[in-house]
Design an enzyme around this catalytic site. Structure first.
Site, PDB file in Angstrom:
ATOM      1  CE  LYS A 223      -4.404  -1.903   1.073  1.00 26.65           C
ATOM      2  NZ  LYS A 223      -5.433  -2.255   2.018  1.00 26.65           N
ATOM      3  NE  ARG A 263      -7.502  -8.337  -0.365  1.00 27.18           N
ATOM      4  CZ  ARG A 263      -6.906  -7.559  -1.258  1.00 27.18           C
ATOM      5  NH1 ARG A 263      -5.871  -6.808  -0.919  1.00 27.18           N
ATOM      6  NH2 ARG A 263      -7.366  -7.526  -2.502  1.00 27.18           N
TER       7      ARG A 263
HETATM    8  N1  PMM Z   1      -7.330  -3.816   0.337  1.00 28.52           N
HETATM    9  C1  PMM Z   1      -7.577  -3.785  -0.980  1.00 28.52           C
HETATM   10  C2  PMM Z   1      -8.601  -4.586  -1.544  1.00 28.52           C
HETATM   11  N2  PMM Z   1      -9.324  -5.415  -0.763  1.00 28.52           N
HETATM   12  N3  PMM Z   1      -9.822  -6.299   1.352  1.00 28.52           N
HETATM   13  C3  PMM Z   1      -9.610  -6.337   2.678  1.00 28.52           C
HETATM   14  N4  PMM Z   1     -10.350  -7.142   3.448  1.00 28.52           N
HETATM   15  N5  PMM Z   1      -8.646  -5.576   3.272  1.00 28.52           N
HETATM   16  C4  PMM Z   1      -7.861  -4.727   2.555  1.00 28.52           C
HETATM   17  O1  PMM Z   1      -7.014  -4.044   3.156  1.00 28.52           O
HETATM   18  C5  PMM Z   1      -8.071  -4.647   1.149  1.00 28.52           C
HETATM   19  C6  PMM Z   1      -9.082  -5.465   0.571  1.00 28.52           C
HETATM   20  C7  PMM Z   1      -6.786  -2.877  -1.862  1.00 28.52           C
HETATM   21  O2  PMM Z   1      -5.592  -3.453  -2.254  1.00 28.52           O
HETATM   22  P1  PMM Z   1      -5.353  -4.165  -3.698  1.00 28.52           P
HETATM   23  O3  PMM Z   1      -5.757  -3.192  -4.771  1.00 28.52           O
HETATM   24  O4  PMM Z   1      -3.929  -4.515  -3.760  1.00 28.52           O
HETATM   25  O5  PMM Z   1      -6.200  -5.402  -3.772  1.00 28.52           O
END
Ligand code: PMM
Length: 286
Positions: A223, A263
C-alpha cells in the site's frame, strides 16, 4: 458448502494466521493492474500463490485504488467468475472481494467460500442478508466512501477508537441481518479513507481491534503508506513491487499482535516472515 471462520482456524496451526493471496482481475489495480486481466493468467497465478502457501485466494474484479471508478455488476462477474471456476476446479479455496451482494451470491454459487466486502456492508444494503443466507464467513472492512472520494473522509479524532466504533456498528448490523457471529472477520481497512499516519496508528493499535472479539484481517500489502515510508532521498515513493519485504515484515508483526488473517500479494515472502516468527516462538520449529 459453508465453512465457518472458526472451523478454518481449528484446522490450521495455532500460531499461524490464515494467508489470503490477492488476485485482482482488474486492468487498473494499483499494484498488479492488468497482469491478471486474462482469466487463464489469473488462474495460473492463483494456483501458484496457493502452492506458495496461500490458504485462500482472494479474487477481485473491481479496483478499489484511490480514485478508481466503479464497474458494472456484469463486468465484475464477467471478470471474476471464470477465475473462480478455474481455481475451484483446481481445488483452491476462494474468497470473493466484492461490494455487491449479487456478485457475492454468484461467486459463492461458483464455489467461493468467503465474502470479502471492503465496504463492510455499506455499499449494498442487501449484502448482509445475502451473506446470512449463503452462510459463509464475511470480512467486514472499515470503509467510509467509494474510492473516487474516500481521501476526503480521512479525518478522525482518535483513529483507532473511531474505527473500532464504526466497525462495531457494522458488526451489529451484520448480526441483526442473521450472519452467525463465528462467520464475522473484521478489518481496519488500511489505506481506505486513511492517511499514512492513520494506518500506522491502526497497526500500533491492533490489540484494540483484536479486543473486539472477532478475528482480525490486516491488508497492508504494497500500500501507498509503505511506498512513502520507503521513499528515496528525493521523496519519490518506492514502486509497489519494491514494497514486498516491508509488507512481509508487517505480516509477521501483525500476526504477533493478534491478526488472524493476512491479505498479501507476495505469499512466498509472507510465508518466510511467518516461519521466522514461528521459529522465534517455538525455538526453531518453522
Ligand atoms: N485492500 C484492498 C482490496 N481489498 N480487502 C480487505 N479485506 N482488506 C484490505 O485491506 C483490502 C481489501 C486494496 O488493495 P489491492 O488493490 O492490492 O487489492
Amino acid at each position: 458448502m459453508s465453512q465457518s471462520a472458526d472451523e478454518t482456524l481449528t484446522r490450521l496451526p495455532m500460531l499461524g494466521p490464515i494467508v489470503f493471496g490477492v488476485i485482482n482481475t482488474t486492468p487498473d489495480s494499483f499494484s498488479d493492474g492488468g497482469k491478471f486481466a486474462d482469466a487463464s493468467n489469473a488462474i495460473d497465478a492463483g494456483i501458484r500463490l496457493h502452492r506458495e502457501g496461500a490458504d485462500v485466494i482472494d479474487v477481485g474484479g473491481e479496483s478499489t485504488r484511490p480514485g478508481a471508478v466503479r464497474v458494472s455488476a456484469d463486468e465484475e462477474c464477467g471478470r471474476v467468475l471464470p477465475v473462480i471456476d478455474g481455481l475451484v476446479a483446481a481445488g483452491v479455496p476462494v474468497s470473493i472481494d466484492t461490494m455487491r451482494a449479487s456478485t457475492a451470491r454468484a461467486a459463492v454459487e461458483h464455489g467461493a467460500t468467503y465474502v470479502n466486502d471492503v465496504s463492510g456492508g455499506l455499499a449494498d444494503e442487501s449484502m448482509f442478508s445475502v451473506v446470512a443466507e449463503l452462510n459463509v464467513p464475511i470480512i467486514v472492512m472499515h470503509w467510509r466512501a467509494h474510492s473516487n472520494e474516500m481521501d476526503k473522509w480521512a479525518k478522525y479524532d482518535d483513529v483507532v477508537m473511531d474505527v473500532v466504533n464504526e466497525l462495531t456498528a457494522r458488526v451489529r448490523d451484520a448480526l441483526k441481518a442473521g450472519i452467525a457471529r463465528e462467520n464475522i472477520i473484521v478489518d481496519p481497512g488500511l489505506g481506505f479513507a486513511k492517511e499514512a499516519e492513520h494506518n500506522w496508528a491502526l497497526l500500533r493499535g491492533l490489540p484494540r481491534l483484536v479486543a473486539m472479539g472477532f478475528p482480525v484481517m490486516v491488508g497492508a500489502s504494497r500500500k501507498r503508506f509503505l511506498g512513502a515510508l520507503l521513499a528515496d532521498d528525493d521523496g519519490n515513493p518506492r514502486d509497489p513491487a519494491g514494497r514486498d519485504e516491508a509488507s512481509a515484515v508487517i505480516s509477521a508483526l501483525a500476526a504477533e499482535r493478534g491478526a488472524r488473517y493476512l491479505r498479501v500479494h507476495d505469499v512466498a515472502r509472507t510465508r518466510d516472515a511467518l516461519r521466522v516468527r514461528q521459529a522465534w516462538i517455538t525455538g526453531g520449529q518453522a
